[in-house]
Write a protein that holds these residues in place. Structure first.
Motif, mmCIF file in Angstrom:
data_model
loop_
_atom_site.group_PDB
_atom_site.id
_atom_site.type_symbol
_atom_site.label_atom_id
_atom_site.label_comp_id
_atom_site.label_asym_id
_atom_site.label_seq_id
_atom_site.Cartn_x
_atom_site.Cartn_y
_atom_site.Cartn_z
ATOM 1 N N GLY A 135 20.225 -64.093 7.742
ATOM 2 C CA GLY A 135 19.507 -65.155 7.041
ATOM 3 C C GLY A 135 18.992 -64.760 5.662
ATOM 4 N N ASP A 136 18.701 -65.820 4.848
ATOM 5 C CA ASP A 136 18.114 -65.653 3.503
ATOM 6 C C ASP A 136 16.721 -66.269 3.499
ATOM 7 O OD1 ASP A 136 20.561 -64.627 2.858
ATOM 8 O OD2 ASP A 136 21.274 -66.402 1.804
ATOM 9 N N PHE A 137 15.758 -65.577 2.844
ATOM 10 C CA PHE A 137 14.373 -66.047 2.849
ATOM 11 C C PHE A 137 13.754 -65.849 1.465
ATOM 12 C CE2 PHE A 137 15.567 -64.433 7.002
ATOM 13 C CZ PHE A 137 15.242 -65.505 7.832
ATOM 14 N N ARG A 138 12.760 -66.678 1.158
ATOM 15 C CA ARG A 138 11.959 -66.569 -0.071
ATOM 16 C C ARG A 138 10.513 -66.351 0.349
ATOM 17 N NH1 ARG A 138 15.077 -68.542 -4.332
ATOM 18 N NH2 ARG A 138 13.235 -68.691 -5.671
ATOM 19 N N THR A 139 9.800 -65.475 -0.360
ATOM 20 C CA THR A 139 8.441 -65.144 0.022
ATOM 21 C C THR A 139 7.634 -64.684 -1.182
ATOM 22 O OG1 THR A 139 7.084 -63.777 1.495
ATOM 23 C CG2 THR A 139 9.023 -62.745 0.524
ATOM 24 N N LYS A 140 6.311 -64.699 -1.059
ATOM 25 C CA LYS A 140 5.407 -64.159 -2.054
ATOM 26 C C LYS A 140 4.711 -62.910 -1.529
ATOM 27 C CE LYS A 140 4.470 -68.614 -4.276
ATOM 28 N NZ LYS A 140 3.426 -69.601 -4.674
ATOM 29 N N SER A 141 5.097 -62.476 -0.341
ATOM 30 C CA SER A 141 4.499 -61.287 0.274
ATOM 31 C C SER A 141 4.895 -60.026 -0.479
ATOM 32 C CB SER A 141 4.953 -61.160 1.744
ATOM 33 O OG SER A 141 4.495 -62.254 2.518
ATOM 34 N N LYS A 142 3.977 -59.034 -0.485
ATOM 35 C CA LYS A 142 4.245 -57.764 -1.125
ATOM 36 C C LYS A 142 5.136 -56.868 -0.259
ATOM 37 C CE LYS A 142 -0.095 -57.711 -3.713
ATOM 38 N NZ LYS A 142 -1.361 -56.965 -3.971
ATOM 39 N N TYR A 143 5.067 -57.101 1.030
ATOM 40 C CA TYR A 143 5.869 -56.271 1.947
ATOM 41 C C TYR A 143 6.171 -57.088 3.223
ATOM 42 C CZ TYR A 143 1.415 -55.574 4.407
ATOM 43 O OH TYR A 143 0.236 -55.779 5.056
ATOM 44 N N PHE A 144 7.141 -56.616 3.949
ATOM 45 C CA PHE A 144 7.473 -57.147 5.271
ATOM 46 C C PHE A 144 7.244 -56.053 6.319
ATOM 47 C CE2 PHE A 144 10.716 -60.760 4.238
ATOM 48 C CZ PHE A 144 9.657 -61.591 3.914
ATOM 49 N N THR A 145 6.792 -56.469 7.466
ATOM 50 C CA THR A 145 6.742 -55.570 8.617
ATOM 51 C C THR A 145 7.895 -55.956 9.544
ATOM 52 O OG1 THR A 145 4.329 -55.348 8.481
ATOM 53 C CG2 THR A 145 5.396 -54.788 10.583
ATOM 54 N N VAL A 146 8.784 -55.012 9.760
ATOM 55 C CA VAL A 146 9.969 -55.243 10.602
ATOM 56 C C VAL A 146 9.771 -54.514 11.933
ATOM 57 C CG1 VAL A 146 12.451 -54.924 10.794
ATOM 58 C CG2 VAL A 146 11.438 -55.458 8.567
ATOM 59 N N LYS A 147 10.019 -55.244 13.014
ATOM 60 C CA LYS A 147 9.913 -54.666 14.352
ATOM 61 C C LYS A 147 11.299 -54.678 14.993
ATOM 62 C CE LYS A 147 5.100 -55.989 15.136
ATOM 63 N NZ LYS A 147 4.148 -56.595 16.080
ATOM 64 N N LEU A 148 11.704 -53.539 15.542
ATOM 65 C CA LEU A 148 13.021 -53.392 16.146
ATOM 66 C C LEU A 148 12.908 -52.865 17.573
ATOM 67 C CD1 LEU A 148 14.958 -51.669 13.214
ATOM 68 C CD2 LEU A 148 15.355 -53.982 14.054
ATOM 69 N N ARG A 149 13.799 -53.352 18.440
ATOM 70 C CA ARG A 149 13.923 -52.808 19.793
ATOM 71 C C ARG A 149 15.332 -53.110 20.317
ATOM 72 N NH1 ARG A 149 11.102 -56.675 24.415
ATOM 73 N NH2 ARG A 149 12.337 -58.550 23.974
ATOM 74 N N ASP A 150 15.718 -52.414 21.386
ATOM 75 C CA ASP A 150 16.992 -52.678 22.066
ATOM 76 C C ASP A 150 16.760 -53.827 23.048
ATOM 77 O OD1 ASP A 150 19.395 -52.638 23.423
ATOM 78 O OD2 ASP A 150 19.559 -50.453 23.369
ATOM 79 N N PHE A 151 17.438 -54.937 22.831
ATOM 80 C CA PHE A 151 17.211 -56.080 23.710
ATOM 81 C C PHE A 151 18.095 -56.001 24.970
ATOM 82 C CE2 PHE A 151 20.942 -57.828 21.601
ATOM 83 C CZ PHE A 151 21.558 -58.568 22.589
ATOM 84 N N GLY A 152 19.013 -55.040 25.024
ATOM 85 C CA GLY A 152 19.831 -54.842 26.222
ATOM 86 C C GLY A 152 19.324 -53.645 27.001
ATOM 87 N N ALA A 153 20.236 -53.048 27.750
ATOM 88 C CA ALA A 153 19.869 -51.836 28.479
ATOM 89 C C ALA A 153 19.643 -50.694 27.490
ATOM 90 C CB ALA A 153 20.984 -51.463 29.465
ATOM 91 N N ILE A 154 18.715 -49.816 27.828
ATOM 92 C CA ILE A 154 18.416 -48.684 26.955
ATOM 93 C C ILE A 154 19.523 -47.649 27.136
ATOM 94 C CG2 ILE A 154 16.689 -47.000 26.285
ATOM 95 C CD1 ILE A 154 15.902 -50.000 26.093
#
Length: 240
Positions: A135-154
């Motif tokens: 996806g494409d996004f527009r923002t005025k934020s200085k930073y993004f916090t990205v959270k990642l995890r394995d949604f399948g089996a580990i």
């Protein structure tokens, strides 16, 4: 002597007179004559077969055996019309196999698909061998916090995170819990890349990603599935 002879004569005369009297007065009684045979009374335990209202459930049916229905009396002729159906089969089933076994494989396949769709199991399906856009996004934020995890089996999935080709995290091990990465945004164009460094032991690289702005508002929640090693999932952000 005279008295004795008189007594004998008297007794003899009396005996003869008595026999004569009984023989003349005795009459035989003839047997009665019936004009018709006595009517036989019906047995209440037996139903009348001529009565249409009589119950028929208790009357056993008598079936004459048909010798032509007995297959044991006739031998199969070697001459027949048409061809006998072949008994050859490629099936590995035997007469003693469980008829339900043929459905086990399909049921297991359906269960595997359901678990994969729910993110509970992975499989060595077709790997995605091209870069994908999240996806494409527009923002005025200085930073993004990205959270990642394995949604399948580990299963050991590893991901590298970068922004505009600048490495933010060179290697992140994905597990069941989200891991936070802060990404400072440059003015204007930002391209956040999440590269699959490998594929897990159970299938392709699978990851769920959540992106929040500097105020904690959710920007997007997305995922990539079965991504092959060396390919990327990207988010384009324009900072105003």
């Amino acid at each position: 002597m005279k008295h004795i002879l008189f007594f004998i004569l008297f007794f003899t005369a009396a005996t003869v007179s008595a026999q004569t009297e009984f023989s003349t007065k005795f009459k035989s009684i003839p047997a009665p004559k019936f004009g018709a045979k006595p009517k036989k009374m019906p047995d209440p335990a037996m139903p009348d077969l001529n009565d249409p209202a009589a119950p028929t459930s208790e009357i056993p049916s008598i079936k004459t055996p048909n010798v032509y229905d007995n297959n044991k009396l006739t031998t199969k002729s070697k001459f027949q019309v048409g061809e006998e159906k072949s008994k050859f089969t490629m099936s590995t089933e035997t007469d003693f196999a469980n008829p339900g076994d043929r459905y086990v494989a399909k049921m297991e396949k359906d269960v595997d698909k359901a678990l994969k769709d729910a993110g509970l199991r992975e499989g060595r399906g077709t790997l995605v061998k091209h870069n994908i856009s999240l996806g494409d996004f527009r923002t005025k934020s200085k930073y993004f916090t990205v959270k990642l995890r394995d949604f399948g089996a580990i299963d050991g999935d590893l991901v590298k995170v970068s922004n505009n080709d600048r490495v933010i995290q060179d290697q992140i091990f994905l597990n069941a819990n989200f891991k936070d990465i802060r990404i400072d945004l440059a003015d204007g164009f930002n391209k956040l890349d999440f590269e699959a460094l490998n594929i897990g032991t159970l299938g392709g690289n699978t990851a769920e990603i959540q992106v929040f702005d500097d105020k904690g508002q959710l920007v997007t929640n997305d995922y990539w599935d079965n991504l092959a090693a060396g390919f990327k999932a990207s988010i384009v952000v324009t900072k105003e």
